[in-house]
Structure formats: structure tokens, C-alpha cells
Design a protein around this motif. Structure first.
Motif, PDB file in Angstrom:
ATOM      1  N   THR A   1      23.435   9.363 -29.657  1.00 22.20           N
ATOM      2  CA  THR A   1      23.360   8.286 -28.672  1.00 22.20           C
ATOM      3  C   THR A   1      22.039   7.535 -28.811  1.00 22.20           C
ATOM      4  O   THR A   1      21.041   8.096 -29.254  1.00 22.20           O
ATOM      5  CB  THR A   1      23.469   8.826 -27.230  1.00 22.20           C
ATOM      6  N   GLY A   2      22.065   6.277 -28.416  1.00 20.81           N
ATOM      7  CA  GLY A   2      20.852   5.476 -28.366  1.00 20.81           C
ATOM      8  C   GLY A   2      20.610   4.670 -29.627  1.00 20.81           C
ATOM      9  O   GLY A   2      21.412   4.642 -30.555  1.00 20.81           O
ATOM     10  N   HIS A   3      19.471   4.003 -29.611  1.00 22.77           N
ATOM     11  CA  HIS A   3      19.032   3.162 -30.729  1.00 22.77           C
ATOM     12  C   HIS A   3      17.595   3.541 -31.072  1.00 22.77           C
ATOM     13  O   HIS A   3      16.795   3.802 -30.176  1.00 22.77           O
ATOM     14  CB  HIS A   3      19.108   1.683 -30.354  1.00 22.77           C
ATOM     15  N   ALA A   4      17.273   3.537 -32.331  1.00 22.31           N
ATOM     16  CA  ALA A   4      15.931   3.945 -32.765  1.00 22.31           C
ATOM     17  C   ALA A   4      14.868   2.954 -32.307  1.00 22.31           C
ATOM     18  O   ALA A   4      13.820   3.335 -31.805  1.00 22.31           O
ATOM     19  CB  ALA A   4      15.887   4.115 -34.278  1.00 22.31           C
ATOM     20  N   GLY A   5      15.110   1.684 -32.506  1.00 20.27           N
ATOM     21  CA  GLY A   5      14.131   0.675 -32.121  1.00 20.27           C
ATOM     22  C   GLY A   5      12.869   0.684 -32.968  1.00 20.27           C
ATOM     23  O   GLY A   5      11.808   0.284 -32.509  1.00 20.27           O
ATOM     24  N   SER A   6      12.999   1.125 -34.221  1.00 16.64           N
ATOM     25  CA  SER A   6      11.817   1.170 -35.079  1.00 16.64           C
ATOM     26  C   SER A   6      11.622  -0.111 -35.884  1.00 16.64           C
ATOM     27  O   SER A   6      10.644  -0.227 -36.623  1.00 16.64           O
ATOM     28  CB  SER A   6      11.898   2.363 -36.030  1.00 16.64           C
ATOM     29  N   GLY A   7      12.550  -1.050 -35.728  1.00 21.87           N
ATOM     30  CA  GLY A   7      12.451  -2.312 -36.453  1.00 21.87           C
ATOM     31  C   GLY A   7      13.458  -3.299 -35.915  1.00 21.87           C
ATOM     32  O   GLY A   7      14.286  -2.969 -35.063  1.00 21.87           O
ATOM     33  N   ASP A   8      13.384  -4.511 -36.408  1.00 22.64           N
ATOM     34  CA  ASP A   8      14.331  -5.541 -36.001  1.00 22.64           C
ATOM     35  C   ASP A   8      15.739  -5.147 -36.406  1.00 22.64           C
ATOM     36  O   ASP A   8      15.950  -4.408 -37.376  1.00 22.64           O
ATOM     37  CB  ASP A   8      13.977  -6.888 -36.653  1.00 22.64           C
ATOM     38  N   TYR A   9      16.729  -5.681 -35.675  1.00 18.71           N
ATOM     39  CA  TYR A   9      18.129  -5.423 -35.978  1.00 18.71           C
ATOM     40  C   TYR A   9      18.389  -5.778 -37.446  1.00 18.71           C
ATOM     41  O   TYR A   9      18.002  -6.834 -37.928  1.00 18.71           O
ATOM     42  CB  TYR A   9      19.040  -6.263 -35.073  1.00 18.71           C
ATOM     43  N   GLY A  10      19.007  -4.835 -38.140  1.00 12.34           N
ATOM     44  CA  GLY A  10      19.292  -5.037 -39.557  1.00 12.34           C
ATOM     45  C   GLY A  10      18.175  -4.571 -40.475  1.00 12.34           C
ATOM     46  O   GLY A  10      18.361  -4.505 -41.684  1.00 12.34           O
ATOM     47  N   PHE A  11      17.014  -4.265 -39.894  1.00  8.32           N
ATOM     48  CA  PHE A  11      15.867  -3.814 -40.691  1.00  8.32           C
ATOM     49  C   PHE A  11      15.279  -2.516 -40.153  1.00  8.32           C
ATOM     50  O   PHE A  11      14.147  -2.172 -40.472  1.00  8.32           O
ATOM     51  CB  PHE A  11      14.785  -4.900 -40.732  1.00  8.32           C
ATOM     52  N   ASP A  12      16.040  -1.809 -39.325  1.00  7.92           N
ATOM     53  CA  ASP A  12      15.581  -0.570 -38.703  1.00  7.92           C
ATOM     54  C   ASP A  12      15.897   0.594 -39.639  1.00  7.92           C
ATOM     55  O   ASP A  12      17.030   1.061 -39.704  1.00  7.92           O
ATOM     56  CB  ASP A  12      16.291  -0.403 -37.348  1.00  7.92           C
ATOM     57  N   ILE A  13      14.890   1.057 -40.390  1.00 10.26           N
ATOM     58  CA  ILE A  13      15.144   2.084 -41.390  1.00 10.26           C
ATOM     59  C   ILE A  13      15.459   3.449 -40.772  1.00 10.26           C
ATOM     60  O   ILE A  13      16.147   4.253 -41.389  1.00 10.26           O
ATOM     61  CB  ILE A  13      13.996   2.200 -42.421  1.00 10.26           C
ATOM     62  N   VAL A  14      14.975   3.717 -39.566  1.00 12.16           N
ATOM     63  CA  VAL A  14      15.304   4.982 -38.912  1.00 12.16           C
ATOM     64  C   VAL A  14      16.785   4.975 -38.518  1.00 12.16           C
ATOM     65  O   VAL A  14      17.509   5.946 -38.741  1.00 12.16           O
ATOM     66  CB  VAL A  14      14.391   5.260 -37.704  1.00 12.16           C
ATOM     67  N   CYS A  15      17.243   3.874 -37.950  1.00 10.71           N
ATOM     68  CA  CYS A  15      18.662   3.727 -37.609  1.00 10.71           C
ATOM     69  C   CYS A  15      19.519   3.864 -38.868  1.00 10.71           C
ATOM     70  O   CYS A  15      20.539   4.552 -38.867  1.00 10.71           O
ATOM     71  CB  CYS A  15      18.910   2.386 -36.934  1.00 10.71           C
ATOM     72  N   ALA A  16      19.104   3.229 -39.920  1.00 15.65           N
ATOM     73  CA  ALA A  16      19.845   3.303 -41.182  1.00 15.65           C
ATOM     74  C   ALA A  16      19.888   4.733 -41.713  1.00 15.65           C
ATOM     75  O   ALA A  16      20.911   5.172 -42.244  1.00 15.65           O
ATOM     76  CB  ALA A  16      19.220   2.371 -42.217  1.00 15.65           C
ATOM     77  N   SER A  17      18.805   5.473 -41.534  1.00 12.95           N
ATOM     78  CA  SER A  17      18.762   6.867 -41.985  1.00 12.95           C
ATOM     79  C   SER A  17      19.753   7.727 -41.208  1.00 12.95           C
ATOM     80  O   SER A  17      20.496   8.526 -41.802  1.00 12.95           O
ATOM     81  CB  SER A  17      17.354   7.433 -41.818  1.00 12.95           C
ATOM     82  N   VAL A  18      19.781   7.576 -39.888  1.00 13.96           N
ATOM     83  CA  VAL A  18      20.714   8.340 -39.058  1.00 13.96           C
ATOM     84  C   VAL A  18      22.150   7.972 -39.427  1.00 13.96           C
ATOM     85  O   VAL A  18      23.007   8.844 -39.589  1.00 13.96           O
ATOM     86  CB  VAL A  18      20.443   8.107 -37.554  1.00 13.96           C
ATOM     87  N   SER A  19      22.409   6.682 -39.562  1.00 14.42           N
ATOM     88  CA  SER A  19      23.758   6.226 -39.923  1.00 14.42           C
ATOM     89  C   SER A  19      24.194   6.783 -41.272  1.00 14.42           C
ATOM     90  O   SER A  19      25.334   7.230 -41.430  1.00 14.42           O
ATOM     91  CB  SER A  19      23.812   4.696 -39.956  1.00 14.42           C
ATOM     92  N   THR A  20      23.300   6.780 -42.227  1.00 14.14           N
ATOM     93  CA  THR A  20      23.612   7.294 -43.556  1.00 14.14           C
ATOM     94  C   THR A  20      23.921   8.781 -43.512  1.00 14.14           C
ATOM     95  O   THR A  20      24.903   9.239 -44.114  1.00 14.14           O
ATOM     96  CB  THR A  20      22.450   7.015 -44.537  1.00 14.14           C
TER      97      THR A  20
END
Length: 107
Positions: free
Chosen positions: A20-39
């Protein structure tokens, strides 16, 4: 912050994870933490489908994002548990290295 809550059966086997939630470590589309979790999550799902016979129950919020639950019936197949433990390991490592953006716990 992304929260990853893993649940175990009494016998120690993993049976679900809720993200749940959003990482908020970068702009939408450039959030590498979000991308890591998604991957990690998508790789886990793909691995279950390719390497096991288990059909996972997957629930996602495809409109707002920020929610995914992966669960399946009690299954002690060694390969299922190995994949699940690998996903937990990846999320735990990510939490340790990006603790301001990701929290992982097991209940």
C-alpha cells in the motif's frame, strides 16, 4: 511511504503480501523506489505463473494505484515458498536501504 505487509501461517509458510501507499521519492514516472517495488512484485507474480502451478489471487487498484494484494491458498510447495521468501528478501533489502520510502514487516 510504501508499506509491504507479509503474512505467515502458523507453520511459518508465507501466504500473502499487501502493498500500500506511494514511495514519493521522485516525480511521477521517475520514482526509482516505486519502480523497484513494482519490479519485485511483478517479477514475483510472473515467477509464480512460470515456475509453479499455483494460481495467485491478485487484487490491484488500477485507477488510483498504491494498492496490490497477492495471496493464495495454504501451499507449502517448496518452489512457491522459495519464490515468496525471495520476494520478501528483496523488499526487506529495499526497506533497509530506503527506509524513508519503504517499510516491510511480517505478521
Amino acid at each position: 511511504m510504501i508499506k509491504a505487509i507479509f503474512t505467515r501461517h502458523q507453520d511459518g509458510s508465507l501466504n500473502s503480501v499487501t502493498l500500500t501507499g506511494h514511495a514519493g521519492s521522485g516525480d511521477y514516472g521517475f520514482d526509482i523506489v516505486c519502480a523497484s517495488v513494482s519490479t519485485l512484485a511483478i517479477n514475483f507474480i510472473n515467477s509464480l505463473e512460470v515456475f509453479t502451478t499455483v494460481a495467485a489471487d491478485i487484487d490491484v487498484d488500477s485507477v488510483e494505484g498504491g494498492y496490490m494484494k497477492i495471496s493464495f491458498p495454504h501451499d507449502n510447495q517448496e518452489n512457491v515458498q522459495l519464490l515468496f521468501e525471495s520476494f520478501l528478501l528483496g523488499m526487506t533489502n529495499l526497506s533497509e536501504n530506503s527506509s524513508e520510502f519503504v517499510h516491510t514487516e511480517v505478521i
